[in-house]
Motif scaffolding. Structure first.
Motif, mmCIF file in Angstrom:
data_model
loop_
_atom_site.group_PDB
_atom_site.id
_atom_site.type_symbol
_atom_site.label_atom_id
_atom_site.label_comp_id
_atom_site.label_asym_id
_atom_site.label_seq_id
_atom_site.Cartn_x
_atom_site.Cartn_y
_atom_site.Cartn_z
ATOM 1 N N ILE A 58 0.854 -1.195 0.000
ATOM 2 C CA ILE A 58 0.000 0.000 0.000
ATOM 3 C C ILE A 58 0.886 1.241 0.000
ATOM 4 C CG2 ILE A 58 -1.853 1.226 1.198
ATOM 5 C CD1 ILE A 58 -2.525 -1.411 2.604
ATOM 6 N N ASP A 59 0.540 2.241 -0.859
ATOM 7 C CA ASP A 59 1.293 3.494 -0.864
ATOM 8 C C ASP A 59 0.542 4.554 -0.081
ATOM 9 O OD1 ASP A 59 -0.770 4.306 -2.502
ATOM 10 O OD2 ASP A 59 0.502 4.913 -4.184
ATOM 11 N N THR A 60 1.131 5.743 0.009
ATOM 12 C CA THR A 60 0.541 6.811 0.824
ATOM 13 C C THR A 60 -0.753 7.369 0.224
ATOM 14 O OG1 THR A 60 2.007 8.401 -0.284
ATOM 15 C CG2 THR A 60 2.755 7.486 1.821
ATOM 16 N N LYS A 61 -1.042 7.031 -1.020
ATOM 17 C CA LYS A 61 -2.291 7.464 -1.650
ATOM 18 C C LYS A 61 -3.406 6.443 -1.466
ATOM 19 C CE LYS A 61 0.006 10.195 -5.265
ATOM 20 N NZ LYS A 61 0.164 10.389 -6.742
ATOM 21 N N GLY A 62 -3.078 5.335 -0.801
ATOM 22 C CA GLY A 62 -4.089 4.310 -0.563
ATOM 23 C C GLY A 62 -4.205 3.292 -1.680
ATOM 24 N N ARG A 63 -3.338 3.358 -2.665
ATOM 25 C CA ARG A 63 -3.380 2.390 -3.758
ATOM 26 C C ARG A 63 -2.742 1.080 -3.312
ATOM 27 N NH1 ARG A 63 -0.596 5.742 -8.545
ATOM 28 N NH2 ARG A 63 0.957 5.931 -6.847
ATOM 29 N N THR A 64 -3.201 -0.041 -3.855
ATOM 30 C CA THR A 64 -2.665 -1.352 -3.512
ATOM 31 C C THR A 64 -1.960 -1.969 -4.721
ATOM 32 O OG1 THR A 64 -4.770 -2.414 -4.073
ATOM 33 C CG2 THR A 64 -4.437 -1.770 -1.775
ATOM 34 N N PHE A 65 -0.920 -2.762 -4.425
ATOM 35 C CA PHE A 65 -0.104 -3.378 -5.469
ATOM 36 C C PHE A 65 0.043 -4.869 -5.166
ATOM 37 C CE2 PHE A 65 0.976 1.033 -5.015
ATOM 38 C CZ PHE A 65 1.101 1.510 -6.312
ATOM 39 N N VAL B 3 8.570 -20.175 8.509
ATOM 40 C CA VAL B 3 9.508 -20.038 7.390
ATOM 41 C C VAL B 3 9.883 -18.568 7.248
ATOM 42 C CG1 VAL B 3 8.590 -22.039 6.140
ATOM 43 C CG2 VAL B 3 7.666 -19.756 5.684
ATOM 44 N N LYS B 4 11.075 -18.351 6.727
ATOM 45 C CA LYS B 4 11.524 -16.996 6.433
ATOM 46 C C LYS B 4 11.583 -16.829 4.921
ATOM 47 C CE LYS B 4 14.343 -16.350 10.585
ATOM 48 N NZ LYS B 4 15.696 -16.039 11.106
ATOM 49 N N GLY B 5 11.146 -15.685 4.463
ATOM 50 C CA GLY B 5 11.161 -15.425 3.023
ATOM 51 C C GLY B 5 10.963 -13.952 2.771
ATOM 52 N N PHE B 6 10.540 -13.640 1.545
ATOM 53 C CA PHE B 6 10.263 -12.243 1.229
ATOM 54 C C PHE B 6 9.166 -12.159 0.183
ATOM 55 C CE2 PHE B 6 13.916 -13.624 -1.324
ATOM 56 C CZ PHE B 6 13.444 -13.393 -2.620
ATOM 57 N N LEU B 7 8.541 -11.008 0.150
ATOM 58 C CA LEU B 7 7.537 -10.695 -0.870
ATOM 59 C C LEU B 7 8.167 -9.735 -1.856
ATOM 60 C CD1 LEU B 7 4.503 -10.042 1.533
ATOM 61 C CD2 LEU B 7 5.043 -12.175 0.324
ATOM 62 N N LEU B 8 7.907 -9.968 -3.155
ATOM 63 C CA LEU B 8 8.516 -9.160 -4.203
ATOM 64 C C LEU B 8 7.428 -8.364 -4.919
ATOM 65 C CD1 LEU B 8 11.137 -8.534 -5.809
ATOM 66 C CD2 LEU B 8 10.482 -10.402 -7.351
ATOM 67 N N PHE B 9 7.600 -7.037 -4.957
ATOM 68 C CA PHE B 9 6.627 -6.157 -5.613
ATOM 69 C C PHE B 9 7.334 -5.322 -6.678
ATOM 70 C CE2 PHE B 9 5.060 -6.915 -1.323
ATOM 71 C CZ PHE B 9 3.730 -7.234 -1.531
ATOM 72 N N ASP B 10 6.717 -5.219 -7.844
ATOM 73 C CA ASP B 10 7.220 -4.372 -8.921
ATOM 74 C C ASP B 10 6.350 -3.118 -8.958
ATOM 75 O OD1 ASP B 10 8.225 -3.195 -11.176
ATOM 76 O OD2 ASP B 10 8.036 -4.963 -12.463
ATOM 77 N N VAL B 11 6.889 -1.985 -8.514
ATOM 78 C CA VAL B 11 6.094 -0.751 -8.355
ATOM 79 C C VAL B 11 6.806 0.407 -9.046
ATOM 80 C CG1 VAL B 11 5.116 -1.536 -6.169
ATOM 81 C CG2 VAL B 11 7.239 -0.215 -6.169
#
Length: 221
Positions: free
Chosen positions: A155-162, A188-196
């Motif tokens: 979520i960004d500061t404008k409230g948009r979701t990705f 488990v340990k891992g990560f989430l990947l976002f293309d923004v």
């Protein structure tokens, strides 16, 4: 003997009174002011009765009561103090443990501004920039549960979701984000990947037990 016509006739003596002795004239004394005093006292009594009746009738309404401070000035009755609203607790952030459904999450780190992830055949270039959200996921339920990155949102500061970039994440080592089954009590340990987009003002990540759960928000600011 000739009697002077100006001389009044002598008063007849009262029976049993020696002749020639006369009673002193009767004097009627009227006290002045008694009528006024009675009127004042009567008016004061009526006024006191009216005041008592007014107090009895109006005593149940505190909003109508005023106080006198002894100087003749009317003082308002003290108003009850209103409690100040308590400050809202800050939202959970990095290092905090949050829960949604059968999963407990702890976000540990955020990486921003990556133009590419992976190497060689597994390399992927971002349309804008890659953001990696590192986290630990623990199953706190009573049966196995599958964790998937497609249910997670940035979520960004404008409230948009990705949405997460599942296509790039499945090729990365230790992502542990695509259909990872976790047994009860395991983590488990891992990560989430976002293309923004580049220079995106990131606000939070929304984590879900599944695509249908309510989710929990973790601040990334």
């Amino acid at each position: 003997m000739h009697q002077n016509p100006q001389q009044p006739y002598p008063r007849q003596p009262h029976p049993g009174q020696p002749y020639g002795q006369q009673y002193p004239p009767t004097v009627i004394v009227q006290k002045k002011g008694n009528g006024c005093l009675k009127a004042v006292l009567g008016g004061a009594a009526v006024l006191m009765v009216l005041i008592v009746i007014g107090v009895l009738l109006g005593g149940g309404d505190d909003s109508q009561v005023s106080l006198t401070d002894g100087t003749g000035e009317t003082a308002q009755a003290a108003k009850p103090r209103t409690s100040r609203p308590s400050r809202e607790a800050p939202p959970p952030g990095l290092g905090d443990v949050v829960k949604d459904g059968k999963f407990a999450f702890k976000v540990t780190k955020v990486e921003k501004g990556l133009s590419q992830v992976g190497e060689g055949l597994t390399a992927h270039k971002a349309q804008g920039q890659y953001v990696l959200v590192h986290l630990t996921v623990k199953n706190i339920g009573d049966e196995a549960q599958t964790f998937s990155d497609y249910a997670q949102k940035l979520i960004d500061t404008k409230g948009r979701t990705f949405d997460a970039d599942t296509g790039a994440a499945i090729w990365l080592q230790d992502s542990n984000a695509f259909l990872e089954k976790i047994n009860p009590g395991n983590s488990v340990k891992g990560f989430l990947l976002f293309d923004v987009p580049k220079n995106l003002a990131i606000k939070a990540v929304e984590l879900h037990d599944s695509a249908w759960s309510g989710g929990v928000t973790v601040s990334l600011r």
